[in-house]
Design a protein around this motif. Structure first.
Motif, short mmCIF file in Angstrom:
data_model
loop_
_atom_site.label_atom_id
_atom_site.label_comp_id
_atom_site.label_asym_id
_atom_site.label_seq_id
_atom_site.Cartn_x
_atom_site.Cartn_y
_atom_site.Cartn_z
N VAL A 1 -16.41 -1.84 1.75
CA VAL A 1 -15.90 -0.51 2.07
C VAL A 1 -17.02 0.52 2.01
O VAL A 1 -17.96 0.40 1.23
N SER A 2 -16.89 1.55 2.84
CA SER A 2 -17.83 2.67 2.83
C SER A 2 -17.51 3.57 1.63
O SER A 2 -16.48 3.41 0.99
N GLU A 3 -18.37 4.53 1.38
CA GLU A 3 -18.14 5.50 0.29
C GLU A 3 -16.80 6.22 0.50
O GLU A 3 -16.03 6.41 -0.43
N GLU A 4 -16.54 6.61 1.75
CA GLU A 4 -15.31 7.33 2.07
C GLU A 4 -14.07 6.47 1.81
O GLU A 4 -13.11 6.92 1.20
N ASN A 5 -14.12 5.21 2.25
CA ASN A 5 -12.98 4.32 2.02
C ASN A 5 -12.83 3.95 0.55
O ASN A 5 -11.71 3.77 0.06
N ALA A 6 -13.93 3.85 -0.16
CA ALA A 6 -13.86 3.56 -1.60
C ALA A 6 -13.15 4.69 -2.32
O ALA A 6 -12.31 4.47 -3.20
N ALA A 7 -13.45 5.94 -1.93
CA ALA A 7 -12.79 7.10 -2.53
C ALA A 7 -11.30 7.07 -2.21
O ALA A 7 -10.46 7.37 -3.08
N ARG A 8 -10.94 6.68 -1.00
CA ARG A 8 -9.52 6.59 -0.60
C ARG A 8 -8.80 5.53 -1.42
O ARG A 8 -7.67 5.72 -1.87
N VAL A 9 -9.45 4.38 -1.61
CA VAL A 9 -8.87 3.30 -2.42
C VAL A 9 -8.59 3.80 -3.83
O VAL A 9 -7.50 3.59 -4.37
N CYS A 10 -9.56 4.48 -4.42
CA CYS A 10 -9.39 4.99 -5.78
C CYS A 10 -8.28 6.04 -5.85
O CYS A 10 -7.52 6.07 -6.81
N MET A 11 -8.18 6.87 -4.82
CA MET A 11 -7.15 7.91 -4.80
C MET A 11 -5.75 7.28 -4.67
O MET A 11 -4.82 7.67 -5.37
N LEU A 12 -5.59 6.31 -3.78
CA LEU A 12 -4.27 5.73 -3.53
C LEU A 12 -3.83 4.74 -4.60
O LEU A 12 -2.63 4.58 -4.84
N GLY A 13 -4.76 4.05 -5.23
CA GLY A 13 -4.39 3.05 -6.23
C GLY A 13 -3.45 2.01 -5.62
O GLY A 13 -3.64 1.57 -4.49
N GLU A 14 -2.40 1.63 -6.34
CA GLU A 14 -1.46 0.61 -5.86
C GLU A 14 -0.72 1.05 -4.60
O GLU A 14 -0.20 0.21 -3.86
N ASN A 15 -0.64 2.35 -4.33
CA ASN A 15 0.00 2.82 -3.10
C ASN A 15 -0.76 2.38 -1.85
O ASN A 15 -0.22 2.45 -0.75
N LEU A 16 -2.00 1.93 -2.01
CA LEU A 16 -2.77 1.43 -0.89
C LEU A 16 -2.03 0.30 -0.18
O LEU A 16 -2.06 0.19 1.04
N TYR A 17 -1.34 -0.54 -0.95
CA TYR A 17 -0.62 -1.68 -0.37
C TYR A 17 0.52 -1.23 0.56
O TYR A 17 0.96 -1.98 1.41
N LYS A 18 0.99 -0.02 0.39
CA LYS A 18 2.10 0.50 1.20
C LYS A 18 1.63 1.12 2.51
O LYS A 18 2.45 1.47 3.34
N THR A 19 0.32 1.25 2.70
CA THR A 19 -0.19 1.96 3.87
C THR A 19 -0.22 1.10 5.13
O THR A 19 -0.38 1.63 6.22
N ASN A 20 -0.12 -0.18 5.02
CA ASN A 20 -0.19 -1.09 6.17
C ASN A 20 0.82 -2.22 5.98
O ASN A 20 1.53 -2.27 4.98
N SER A 21 0.85 -3.16 6.93
CA SER A 21 1.75 -4.30 6.78
C SER A 21 1.37 -5.07 5.52
O SER A 21 0.23 -5.00 5.06
N LEU A 22 2.30 -5.80 4.98
CA LEU A 22 2.12 -6.46 3.69
C LEU A 22 0.86 -7.32 3.60
O LEU A 22 0.21 -7.36 2.57
N GLU A 23 0.49 -7.98 4.67
CA GLU A 23 -0.61 -8.93 4.59
C GLU A 23 -1.92 -8.44 5.20
O GLU A 23 -2.84 -9.22 5.38
N TRP A 24 -2.04 -7.16 5.51
CA TRP A 24 -3.27 -6.66 6.12
C TRP A 24 -4.48 -6.90 5.25
O TRP A 24 -5.58 -7.13 5.73
N TRP A 25 -4.29 -6.88 3.94
CA TRP A 25 -5.42 -7.02 3.02
C TRP A 25 -6.00 -8.43 3.02
O TRP A 25 -7.09 -8.64 2.53
N ARG A 26 -5.29 -9.40 3.61
CA ARG A 26 -5.81 -10.77 3.69
C ARG A 26 -6.46 -11.05 5.03
O ARG A 26 -6.79 -12.20 5.30
#
Length: 189
Positions: free
Chosen positions: A19-44
């Protein structure tokens, strides 16, 4: 006869995403809510993930030949395993990686080989991924696959799945990941 090897414990499905600096900051901001931002399996969606059995003190390993138990020392997995690496991560230009997924799904996995006439425990080869430095936990081993006498299993099946909880997304410096994966390559050499 059929040879079976069953590991009962917990499954983990973990993914590493540069992840870029910008996306890393977004990940930290969203926390577990990150999983709700896309389809269930996007992270795989990339090749930097693993869905396999985690080796813990509570894991139960059982082998059988023709239905009769075979003694197998579970501690041997950690001491004689072949470590796998996720080579493509070592070449990523990003400075950070995001760890996503879960590592607490209670289940089992059974590998089966057909036409085995006798079982010799030292003929098992265990292919693992080591996540120690990435997760900050000693001996964090994930059993990705098993070979018997150099041969992949004729079949592998999951069983007894009982649900999971997503981990809090974790941003890790890429240097830590490179150290972990590089160390695995050095140990394998």
């Amino acid at each position: 006869m059929d040879l079976t090897l069953t590991l009962t414990g917990v499954c983990c499905d973990l993914a590493l995403h540069p992840v870029s600096e910008e996306n890393a900051a977004r990940v930290c901001m969203l926390g577990e809510n990150l999983y709700k931002t896309n389809s269930l399996e996007w992270w795989r969606a990339n090749g930097n993930n693993t869905c396999a059995m985690r080796l813990t003190r509570d894991s139960r390993l059982e082998a059988a030949l023709g239905g009769l138990p075979v003694h197998l020392d579970a501690a041997r997995i950690a001491t004689s395993a072949v470590e796998l690496t996720q080579r493509e991560l070592l070449d990523s230009p990003e400075g950070q990686v995001c760890l996503l997924g879960y590592d607490d799904e209670a289940c089992s996995r059974t590998w089966s080989w057909h036409g085995v006439t006798e079982c010799s425990p030292e003929k098992f080869s265990f292919l693992v991924q080591r996540w120690d430095r990435i997760l900050g936990e000693t001996d964090y081993l994930v059993l990705a696959d098993v070979l018997y006498d150099g041969r992949p299993a004729d079949g592998a099946a999951w069983g007894e799945s009982q649900g999971f909880s997503f981990r809090e997304p974790l941003v890790v410096p890429m240097d830590v990941v490179r150290d972990e994966l590089g160390a695995a390559e050095r140990r394998a050499a």
